[in-house]
Design a protein around this motif. Structure first.
Motif, PDB file in Angstrom:
ATOM      1  N   ALA A 153       0.815  -1.211   0.000  1.00 38.61           N
ATOM      2  CA  ALA A 153       0.000   0.000   0.000  1.00 38.61           C
ATOM      3  C   ALA A 153       0.852   1.266   0.000  1.00 38.61           C
ATOM      4  O   ALA A 153       0.408   2.308  -0.490  1.00 38.61           O
ATOM      5  CB  ALA A 153      -0.937   0.000   1.208  1.00 38.61           C
ATOM      6  N   SER A 154       2.051   1.184   0.515  1.00 41.00           N
ATOM      7  CA  SER A 154       2.926   2.360   0.581  1.00 41.00           C
ATOM      8  C   SER A 154       3.585   2.668  -0.757  1.00 41.00           C
ATOM      9  O   SER A 154       4.022   3.805  -0.976  1.00 41.00           O
ATOM     10  CB  SER A 154       4.009   2.161   1.648  1.00 41.00           C
ATOM     11  OG  SER A 154       3.432   2.050   2.930  1.00 41.00           O
ATOM     12  N   CYS A 155       3.679   1.670  -1.630  1.00 39.98           N
ATOM     13  CA  CYS A 155       4.308   1.893  -2.933  1.00 39.98           C
ATOM     14  C   CYS A 155       3.391   2.725  -3.828  1.00 39.98           C
ATOM     15  O   CYS A 155       2.173   2.743  -3.671  1.00 39.98           O
ATOM     16  CB  CYS A 155       4.622   0.554  -3.597  1.00 39.98           C
ATOM     17  SG  CYS A 155       5.942  -0.378  -2.785  1.00 39.98           S
ATOM     18  N   ASP A 156       3.993   3.409  -4.784  1.00 38.84           N
ATOM     19  CA  ASP A 156       3.226   4.268  -5.685  1.00 38.84           C
ATOM     20  C   ASP A 156       2.343   3.452  -6.621  1.00 38.84           C
ATOM     21  O   ASP A 156       1.227   3.869  -6.962  1.00 38.84           O
ATOM     22  CB  ASP A 156       4.179   5.135  -6.515  1.00 38.84           C
ATOM     23  CG  ASP A 156       5.104   5.962  -5.643  1.00 38.84           C
ATOM     24  OD1 ASP A 156       4.579   6.729  -4.815  1.00 38.84           O
ATOM     25  OD2 ASP A 156       6.335   5.828  -5.771  1.00 38.84           O
ATOM     26  N   LEU A 157       2.847   2.310  -7.052  1.00 35.69           N
ATOM     27  CA  LEU A 157       2.124   1.420  -7.944  1.00 35.69           C
ATOM     28  C   LEU A 157       2.313  -0.008  -7.453  1.00 35.69           C
ATOM     29  O   LEU A 157       3.302  -0.311  -6.776  1.00 35.69           O
ATOM     30  CB  LEU A 157       2.645   1.537  -9.380  1.00 35.69           C
ATOM     31  CG  LEU A 157       2.581   2.918 -10.050  1.00 35.69           C
ATOM     32  CD1 LEU A 157       3.347   2.893 -11.370  1.00 35.69           C
ATOM     33  CD2 LEU A 157       1.146   3.338 -10.284  1.00 35.69           C
ATOM     34  N   ALA A 158       1.383  -0.888  -7.813  1.00 37.81           N
ATOM     35  CA  ALA A 158       1.522  -2.294  -7.431  1.00 37.81           C
ATOM     36  C   ALA A 158       0.933  -3.168  -8.534  1.00 37.81           C
ATOM     37  O   ALA A 158      -0.191  -2.938  -8.984  1.00 37.81           O
ATOM     38  CB  ALA A 158       0.814  -2.574  -6.110  1.00 37.81           C
ATOM     39  N   ILE A 159       1.713  -4.155  -8.952  1.00 36.96           N
ATOM     40  CA  ILE A 159       1.272  -5.135  -9.941  1.00 36.96           C
ATOM     41  C   ILE A 159       1.302  -6.497  -9.257  1.00 36.96           C
ATOM     42  O   ILE A 159       2.301  -6.859  -8.631  1.00 36.96           O
ATOM     43  CB  ILE A 159       2.186  -5.163 -11.183  1.00 36.96           C
ATOM     44  CG1 ILE A 159       2.383  -3.748 -11.741  1.00 36.96           C
ATOM     45  CG2 ILE A 159       1.594  -6.089 -12.244  1.00 36.96           C
ATOM     46  CD1 ILE A 159       1.136  -3.077 -12.237  1.00 36.96           C
ATOM     47  N   LYS A 180       5.318  13.325  -8.308  1.00 32.98           N
ATOM     48  CA  LYS A 180       5.092  12.419  -7.178  1.00 32.98           C
ATOM     49  C   LYS A 180       4.949  13.209  -5.881  1.00 32.98           C
ATOM     50  O   LYS A 180       4.023  12.958  -5.088  1.00 32.98           O
ATOM     51  CB  LYS A 180       6.238  11.411  -7.065  1.00 32.98           C
ATOM     52  CG  LYS A 180       6.105  10.525  -5.821  1.00 32.98           C
ATOM     53  CD  LYS A 180       7.135   9.426  -5.743  1.00 32.98           C
ATOM     54  CE  LYS A 180       7.026   8.691  -4.410  1.00 32.98           C
ATOM     55  NZ  LYS A 180       7.923   7.531  -4.300  1.00 32.98           N
ATOM     56  N   GLN A 181       5.829  14.162  -5.665  1.00 30.59           N
ATOM     57  CA  GLN A 181       5.760  14.967  -4.450  1.00 30.59           C
ATOM     58  C   GLN A 181       4.442  15.736  -4.382  1.00 30.59           C
ATOM     59  O   GLN A 181       3.786  15.783  -3.340  1.00 30.59           O
ATOM     60  CB  GLN A 181       6.935  15.936  -4.397  1.00 30.59           C
ATOM     61  CG  GLN A 181       6.977  16.787  -3.137  1.00 30.59           C
ATOM     62  CD  GLN A 181       8.144  17.754  -3.137  1.00 30.59           C
ATOM     63  OE1 GLN A 181       8.389  18.463  -4.118  1.00 30.59           O
ATOM     64  NE2 GLN A 181       8.886  17.777  -2.050  1.00 30.59           N
ATOM     65  N   ALA A 182       4.043  16.317  -5.512  1.00 29.78           N
ATOM     66  CA  ALA A 182       2.816  17.108  -5.537  1.00 29.78           C
ATOM     67  C   ALA A 182       1.582  16.241  -5.316  1.00 29.78           C
ATOM     68  O   ALA A 182       0.618  16.661  -4.675  1.00 29.78           O
ATOM     69  CB  ALA A 182       2.712  17.854  -6.868  1.00 29.78           C
ATOM     70  N   PHE A 183       1.598  15.023  -5.849  1.00 30.75           N
ATOM     71  CA  PHE A 183       0.451  14.128  -5.703  1.00 30.75           C
ATOM     72  C   PHE A 183       0.134  13.886  -4.233  1.00 30.75           C
ATOM     73  O   PHE A 183      -1.019  14.027  -3.793  1.00 30.75           O
ATOM     74  CB  PHE A 183       0.717  12.802  -6.408  1.00 30.75           C
ATOM     75  CG  PHE A 183      -0.378  11.792  -6.222  1.00 30.75           C
ATOM     76  CD1 PHE A 183      -1.510  11.815  -7.019  1.00 30.75           C
ATOM     77  CD2 PHE A 183      -0.289  10.813  -5.239  1.00 30.75           C
ATOM     78  CE1 PHE A 183      -2.538  10.899  -6.845  1.00 30.75           C
ATOM     79  CE2 PHE A 183      -1.300   9.887  -5.055  1.00 30.75           C
ATOM     80  CZ  PHE A 183      -2.425   9.933  -5.865  1.00 30.75           C
ATOM     81  N   TYR A 184       1.152  13.506  -3.450  1.00 31.86           N
ATOM     82  CA  TYR A 184       0.910  13.199  -2.046  1.00 31.86           C
ATOM     83  C   TYR A 184       0.625  14.450  -1.224  1.00 31.86           C
ATOM     84  O   TYR A 184      -0.165  14.411  -0.274  1.00 31.86           O
ATOM     85  CB  TYR A 184       2.085  12.419  -1.473  1.00 31.86           C
ATOM     86  CG  TYR A 184       2.171  11.012  -2.046  1.00 31.86           C
ATOM     87  CD1 TYR A 184       1.198  10.063  -1.758  1.00 31.86           C
ATOM     88  CD2 TYR A 184       3.202  10.652  -2.912  1.00 31.86           C
ATOM     89  CE1 TYR A 184       1.253   8.788  -2.294  1.00 31.86           C
ATOM     90  CE2 TYR A 184       3.267   9.370  -3.454  1.00 31.86           C
ATOM     91  CZ  TYR A 184       2.295   8.449  -3.142  1.00 31.86           C
ATOM     92  OH  TYR A 184       2.345   7.187  -3.681  1.00 31.86           O
ATOM     93  N   ARG A 185       1.250  15.561  -1.617  1.00 31.31           N
ATOM     94  CA  ARG A 185       1.029  16.806  -0.862  1.00 31.31           C
ATOM     95  C   ARG A 185      -0.396  17.320  -1.046  1.00 31.31           C
ATOM     96  O   ARG A 185      -1.069  17.687  -0.075  1.00 31.31           O
ATOM     97  CB  ARG A 185       2.028  17.864  -1.329  1.00 31.31           C
ATOM     98  CG  ARG A 185       1.858  19.226  -0.658  1.00 31.31           C
ATOM     99  CD  ARG A 185       2.319  19.198   0.788  1.00 31.31           C
ATOM    100  NE  ARG A 185       2.099  20.486   1.435  1.00 31.31           N
ATOM    101  CZ  ARG A 185       1.044  20.775   2.207  1.00 31.31           C
ATOM    102  NH1 ARG A 185       0.135  19.837   2.437  1.00 31.31           N
ATOM    103  NH2 ARG A 185       0.908  21.948   2.748  1.00 31.31           N
TER     104      ARG A 185
END
Length: 264
Positions: free
Chosen positions: A121-127, A214-219
Motif C-alpha cells: 500500500a505504501s508503494c506508488d504502484l503495485a502489480i 510524485k511529491q505534488a500528488f501526495y502533498r
C-alpha cells in the motif's frame, strides 16, 4: 546480493528483492535497515529512475516476525522499548517510500500479510500475479493491524479497508484490484515482464518532472479542495519554467523525441 536483500539494476530500474525464506521475507530490523539504506542511496543516484520491490518465493512479505516479538516479552519492560522501536522503524521505512523522489513499484507474486500488505500500500504502484494474496490478519491473534491501517486507509476506500482489518480474511488478487490496492493483475508467468515493461516506460520520462509530480500528488491529497488547486497551480507554473518542460513541449511541437536533462 546484500544479505537478506537481493539487489540488481537494469535499464534505469533498481530491483530490491526480499530474500529471507526462513522468515517468510519478514520485516525484521535487519531487513528494514537494508531496505532503508538502499532507498536512501537510490535517492541521489542519477542512474536509478524507478525502484521495484519484490519478494522471492511464495511470500512477498509476511510482515513483522512474531517469533522476534515474542522473544522480547522476557525483557524487563515486557518488550515495550523493542516494540516501539520496531514500529517506529517500520513507519520510517514506509514514509521513505512515499517521500522518495523516484517512483516505487511493488511486484507481488505471493502473500502480502500485515506489514507486508502495508508495504504494498505504501508503494506508488503495485502489480500482482494471479497467485498473490493480501491480508491484515492481526485481529485474528489479538493484535489489530493499526500501523498497516495507516497505509491501507490512504489507498483504498474506508469500507474495504475496514473489512480487511476487522475480518482478518485473506483476499485474492482480483479482490485487491477491485479495492484499488493493486493497479492490475497478470498471470504469474507474465508478472516480471509486465512490471519490467512498466518500470522501463516510466524510467524513460523526465525524472525531474516525475519527481515534481510524485511529491505534488501526495502533498495535494492532504489539502482541502481550494488549497489543493492553489498548490497545484503553483507547482504547474514552477514546472513550466523548468528546462525539461520547455524541451518536452518544443519536442512535441517539432514532432521529435525529447532530450531530457537527466539524459544529457
Amino acid at each position: 546480493m546484500t544479505g537478506l536483500l537481493d539487489v540488481s539494476r537494469c535499464e534505469g530500474v533498481l530491483w530490491l528483492t526480499l530474500n529471507d525464506p526462513e522468515s517468510r521475507n519478514s520485516l525484521s530490523e535487519g531487513m528494514m535497515a537494508l531496505l532503508g539504506r538502499q532507498l536512501a542511496a537510490a535517492a541521489d543516484d542519477r542512474s536509478v529512475r524507478v525502484i521495484v520491490l519484490a519478494g522471492a518465493g511464495p511470500v512477498f512479505c509476511s510482515g513483522h516476525n512474531l517469533k522476534d516479538i515474542t522473544a522480547h516479552r522476557s525483557d524487563p519492560d515486557r518488550g515495550a522499548a523493542y516494540f516501539s522501536a520496531l514500529f517506529d522503524s517500520c513507519a520510517q521505512l514506509m514514509m521513505a517510500i512515499v517521500q522518495h523522489p523516484k517512483p516505487v513499484i511493488a511486484e507481488v507474486a505471493g502473500l502480502a500479510s500485515a506489514a507486508g500488505c502495508q508495504l504494498v500500500a505504501s508503494c506508488d504502484l503495485a502489480i500482482a500475479a494471479d497467485t498473490a494474496r493480501f491480508c491484515t490478519p492481526g485481529v485474528n491473534i489479538g493484535l489489530f493491524c493499526s500501523t498497516p491501517m495507516v497505509a491501507l486507509s490512504r489507498n483504498i476506500p474506508a469500507k474495504h479497508a475496514m473489512e480487511m482489518l476487522l475480518s482478518g480474511d485473506v483476499f485474492d488478487s482480483a479482490d485487491a484490484q477491485r479495492m484499488g490496492l493493486v493497479n492490475r493483475v497478470t498471470a504469474a508467468e507474465e508478472l516480471r515482464g509486465t512490471v519490467s515493461a512498466l518500470a522501463v516506460r516510466i524510467a524513460s520520462k523526465s525524472m525531474a518532472t516525475v519527481r515534481i509530480g510524485k511529491q505534488a500528488f501526495y502533498r495535494q491529497r492532504e489539502l482541502p479542495l481550494a488549497e489543493a488547486y492553489a498548490y497545484a497551480s503553483k507547482i504547474m507554473t514552477e514546472n513550466l519554467l523548468q528546462r525539461d518542460a520547455e524541451e518536452g513541449i518544443a519536442a512535441f511541437i517539432a514532432k521529435r523525441p525529447p532530450s531530457w536533462e537527466n539524459d544529457t
